[in-house]
Design an enzyme around this catalytic site. Sequence first.
Site, mmCIF file in Angstrom:
data_model
loop_
_atom_site.group_PDB
_atom_site.id
_atom_site.type_symbol
_atom_site.label_atom_id
_atom_site.label_comp_id
_atom_site.label_asym_id
_atom_site.label_seq_id
_atom_site.Cartn_x
_atom_site.Cartn_y
_atom_site.Cartn_z
ATOM 1 N N TYR A 98 -36.263 -108.951 -68.812
ATOM 2 C CA TYR A 98 -35.419 -108.024 -69.315
ATOM 3 C C TYR A 98 -34.340 -108.039 -68.481
ATOM 4 C CZ TYR A 98 -32.768 -103.502 -70.454
ATOM 5 O OH TYR A 98 -31.736 -102.870 -70.483
ATOM 6 N N SER A 114 -26.831 -103.137 -67.579
ATOM 7 C CA SER A 114 -28.171 -102.307 -67.368
ATOM 8 C C SER A 114 -27.648 -101.909 -65.877
ATOM 9 C CB SER A 114 -29.189 -103.286 -68.011
ATOM 10 O OG SER A 114 -29.986 -102.337 -67.424
#
Length: 254
Positions: free
Chosen positions: A151, A138
């Site tokens: 995350y 990501s």
Amino acid sequence: MFDLKGRTAVITGGGSGIGRATAVLFAKQGAVSHVIDLNEVQAVAVVEEIKQAGGQAQYHICDVSDYPQVEKVLNTIGTINILVNNAGIAHVGKADNTSEEDFDRVFKINVKGVYNFLHTALPMMVKNGGGVVLNLSSIGAVVGISDRFAYSMSKGAVQAMTLSVARDYIHDNIRCNCICPARVHTPFVDGFIAKNYPGQEKEIFEKLSKSQPIGRMGTTDEIATLILYLCSDEASFITGCDYHIDGGFIKLNN
């Protein structure tokens, strides 16, 4: 180009979103797509969609964080030519308000889940003479994203694992890359917004969409197309790389 005939592809989180789009596209290009997911309804729907279009696919219900389940599923599949580690969850929170329970849950799925599949699949690929691994990282692994502590941690780990695998297995004819998407419009995103920003869904969706300089979120098909390229023979000179597919987020957001 991008012919996957005769290839066996394993896609974790293949029941929805990016995983679904990848499984469908791989099958369209001739691969046998093995859809790994916890949601049987979604997994069955993807496999049926693929078969109705003339492709080949199977589904396997599996908790990616549970190693015995992963080992059993991959041994059942047998030969693996392509592994796409896509399954993952998100979490909103900073370091001081992320509970230990939430931190552990993100780690178990996003990091240990990737490890579980790598640990089992890589020896199988070595035995079979090679293969391709594609991990979903990501932009959170590359730049600071507000309220995404756990995350971002997990996706940074995915990026590091990608480099390690690429280095360690380069002489075994195994390539390993990762991609770093910005925000992509998936059912997961809609559910995430609804859960964390109730009553503000439209406003938050618009805000997140416009945070990319290109002015919108990516589509699952756009992400799947890059995954197809990196897993195809056309990308045979590419390993140990992280590809930003982010609508200009990293380089143009200033």
